[in-house]
Design a protein around this motif. Structure first.
Motif, PDB file in Angstrom:
ATOM      1  N   LEU A  68      18.914  98.997  26.005  1.00 43.08           N
ATOM      2  CA  LEU A  68      18.269  98.678  25.213  1.00 43.08           C
ATOM      3  C   LEU A  68      17.438 100.540  24.958  1.00 43.08           C
ATOM      4  O   LEU A  68      17.690 101.214  23.713  1.00 43.08           O
ATOM      5  CB  LEU A  68      17.511  97.891  24.606  1.00 43.08           C
ATOM      6  CG  LEU A  68      17.707  96.997  24.978  1.00 43.08           C
ATOM      7  CD1 LEU A  68      15.909  95.752  25.609  1.00 43.08           C
ATOM      8  CD2 LEU A  68      17.142  96.810  23.644  1.00 43.08           C
TER       9      LEU A  68
ATOM     10  N   VAL B 224      11.801  92.833  23.641  1.00 42.25           N
ATOM     11  CA  VAL B 224      12.936  91.529  22.351  1.00 42.25           C
ATOM     12  C   VAL B 224      12.780  90.725  22.800  1.00 42.25           C
ATOM     13  O   VAL B 224      12.573  90.281  21.610  1.00 42.25           O
ATOM     14  CB  VAL B 224      14.099  92.341  22.955  1.00 42.25           C
ATOM     15  CG1 VAL B 224      15.255  91.394  22.394  1.00 42.25           C
ATOM     16  CG2 VAL B 224      14.635  93.977  22.774  1.00 42.25           C
TER      17      VAL B 224
ATOM     18  N   ASP C 290       9.131  89.172  20.972  1.00 43.67           N
ATOM     19  CA  ASP C 290       9.718  89.565  19.535  1.00 43.67           C
ATOM     20  C   ASP C 290      10.346  88.514  18.547  1.00 43.67           C
ATOM     21  O   ASP C 290       9.933  87.929  17.422  1.00 43.67           O
ATOM     22  CB  ASP C 290      10.626  91.335  19.342  1.00 43.67           C
ATOM     23  CG  ASP C 290      10.362  91.464  17.854  1.00 43.67           C
ATOM     24  OD1 ASP C 290       9.217  91.477  16.546  1.00 43.67           O
ATOM     25  OD2 ASP C 290      10.178  92.725  16.928  1.00 43.67           O
TER      26      ASP C 290
ATOM     27  N   VAL D  80      17.312 102.284  21.373  1.00 40.57           N
ATOM     28  CA  VAL D  80      15.656 101.594  20.670  1.00 40.57           C
ATOM     29  C   VAL D  80      14.964 103.852  20.990  1.00 40.57           C
ATOM     30  O   VAL D  80      14.368 103.772  19.075  1.00 40.57           O
ATOM     31  CB  VAL D  80      14.635 101.525  21.649  1.00 40.57           C
ATOM     32  CG1 VAL D  80      13.167 101.483  21.344  1.00 40.57           C
ATOM     33  CG2 VAL D  80      15.326  99.804  22.091  1.00 40.57           C
TER      34      VAL D  80
ATOM     35  N   VAL E 227       9.920  96.278  20.375  1.00 40.52           N
ATOM     36  CA  VAL E 227      10.556  97.364  21.491  1.00 40.52           C
ATOM     37  C   VAL E 227      10.718  98.064  20.614  1.00 40.52           C
ATOM     38  O   VAL E 227      10.659  99.393  22.057  1.00 40.52           O
ATOM     39  CB  VAL E 227      12.299  96.856  21.439  1.00 40.52           C
ATOM     40  CG1 VAL E 227      12.816  96.686  20.618  1.00 40.52           C
ATOM     41  CG2 VAL E 227      12.482  97.677  22.892  1.00 40.52           C
TER      42      VAL E 227
ATOM     43  N   LEU F  10      18.547  95.482  16.532  1.00 40.51           N
ATOM     44  CA  LEU F  10      18.377  95.701  18.070  1.00 40.51           C
ATOM     45  C   LEU F  10      17.914  94.179  18.661  1.00 40.51           C
ATOM     46  O   LEU F  10      18.252  94.247  19.908  1.00 40.51           O
ATOM     47  CB  LEU F  10      17.272  96.506  18.328  1.00 40.51           C
ATOM     48  CG  LEU F  10      17.332  97.678  17.833  1.00 40.51           C
ATOM     49  CD1 LEU F  10      15.933  98.117  18.432  1.00 40.51           C
ATOM     50  CD2 LEU F  10      18.081  98.168  19.481  1.00 40.51           C
ATOM     51  N   LEU F  11      17.587  92.848  18.186  1.00 45.02           N
ATOM     52  CA  LEU F  11      17.544  91.945  18.570  1.00 45.02           C
ATOM     53  C   LEU F  11      18.771  90.827  18.633  1.00 45.02           C
ATOM     54  O   LEU F  11      18.743  89.604  19.488  1.00 45.02           O
ATOM     55  CB  LEU F  11      16.477  91.161  17.706  1.00 45.02           C
ATOM     56  CG  LEU F  11      14.845  91.802  17.288  1.00 45.02           C
ATOM     57  CD1 LEU F  11      13.987  91.325  16.550  1.00 45.02           C
ATOM     58  CD2 LEU F  11      14.367  92.376  18.368  1.00 45.02           C
TER      59      LEU F  11
ATOM     60  N   ALA G  43      20.690  89.861  21.679  1.00 44.08           N
ATOM     61  CA  ALA G  43      19.386  88.941  22.849  1.00 44.08           C
ATOM     62  C   ALA G  43      19.663  87.306  22.569  1.00 44.08           C
ATOM     63  O   ALA G  43      20.224  86.785  22.832  1.00 44.08           O
ATOM     64  CB  ALA G  43      18.557  88.947  22.833  1.00 44.08           C
TER      65      ALA G  43
ATOM     66  N   ILE H   6      19.721  91.421  29.089  1.00 42.90           N
ATOM     67  CA  ILE H   6      19.406  91.339  27.219  1.00 42.90           C
ATOM     68  C   ILE H   6      18.539  93.586  28.133  1.00 42.90           C
ATOM     69  O   ILE H   6      18.927  94.333  27.112  1.00 42.90           O
ATOM     70  CB  ILE H   6      18.020  91.244  26.952  1.00 42.90           C
ATOM     71  CG1 ILE H   6      18.375  89.775  26.536  1.00 42.90           C
ATOM     72  CG2 ILE H   6      17.647  91.842  25.782  1.00 42.90           C
ATOM     73  CD1 ILE H   6      17.234  88.416  26.802  1.00 42.90           C
TER      74      ILE H   6
ATOM     75  N   THR I 282      10.399  97.066  15.076  1.00 41.86           N
ATOM     76  CA  THR I 282      10.848  95.986  16.214  1.00 41.86           C
ATOM     77  C   THR I 282       9.501  96.213  17.369  1.00 41.86           C
ATOM     78  O   THR I 282       8.622  97.498  17.563  1.00 41.86           O
ATOM     79  CB  THR I 282      11.830  95.848  16.531  1.00 41.86           C
ATOM     80  OG1 THR I 282      11.949  97.192  17.525  1.00 41.86           O
ATOM     81  CG2 THR I 282      13.283  95.838  15.669  1.00 41.86           C
TER      82      THR I 282
END
Length: 226
Positions: free
Chosen positions: A98, A42, A45, A102, A13, A72-73, A76, A94, A11
């Motif tokens: 993270l 994020v 993305d 990450v 991030v 991970l997304l 959000a 958000i 991703t």
């Protein structure tokens, strides 16, 4: 038992945190404002994947029926699906959770390694060092080209370079990315969404990404940097 490295696409991030990792010191640049920057990655993305859009007054909302598959997304997207939010509000919500997941991703990919150490010969600690995948060097080369060669970069690299600039840490990369007036000018252009692309289909994406990036800048400048 050794776990096989992750091979799924990274991703934005993850790429940003990998760039911010400083191999010489084993630290991450801009820790004090990191959560805003990661939150911005994020949102960017989600924008690039057309998972979110904007409505009146610039509020960001999720596109119904188009959630991201990456976990991970997804939080959000769920947050913005429940209620459209302004970019600043979204970043603050958000970003904070993270860093750990990450970083865990980057370790699982082999991009960053953990090295056990002892402090004072007694206390066990864990240091971070660059892995052997070479992916950080590749990302740095892509960002350097986007900032120094002037041609239209791929949308993902343009967003990555803009976010790196927005984080306020770009001067720390002077060994790999010369801190020149032309680089500074190009970085500001990328922050504004001037990626050099003429396709109408990218216009909305560039505008939305620029909104996110400039919200990161607005958040970062009011907090002390570390």
């Amino acid at each position: 038992m050794t776990t096989a490295p992750r091979t799924d696409p990274s991703t934005l991030v993850e790429d940003l945190l990998l760039l911010l990792f400083q191999p010489r010191s084993g630290t991450i640049a801009g820790e004090n404002t990191l959560f805003y920057v990661l939150g911005g990655a994020v949102l960017a993305d989600l924008t690039l994947g057309e998972h979110v859009t904007t409505e009146a007054r610039g509020r960001i909302r999720s596109v119904a029926g188009n959630p991201p598959s990456d976990d991970l997304l997804r939080p959000a997207w769920d947050y913005l699906f429940a209620k459209p939010r302004g970019a600043q509000t979204a970043l603050a919500a958000i970003g904070p959770p993270l860093r750990e997941p990450v970083l865990d991703r980057l370790i699982a990919r082999g991009d960053i390694d953990q090295e056990p150490r002892k402090t004072l010969g007694l206390f066990r600690t864990t240091a971070l060092r660059e892995g052997e995948t070479g992916r950080r060097a590749g990302l740095l080369a892509d960002v350097r080209r986007a900032l120094s060669e002037g041609g239209p970069p791929p949308a993902r690299i343009a967003a990555l370079a803009a976010l790196l600039s927005a984080s306020g840490t770009l001067p720390q990369f002077h060994r790999e990315i010369p801190w020149t007036s032309s680089v500074i000018t190009r970085a500001k252009e990328l922050e504004r969404g001037d990626w050099g692309a003429d396709a109408a289909a990218q216009a909305v994406t560039r505008t939305m990404t620029a909104t996110v990036v400039n919200s990161v800048i607005a958040a970062v400048v009011v907090l002390p940097r570390g």
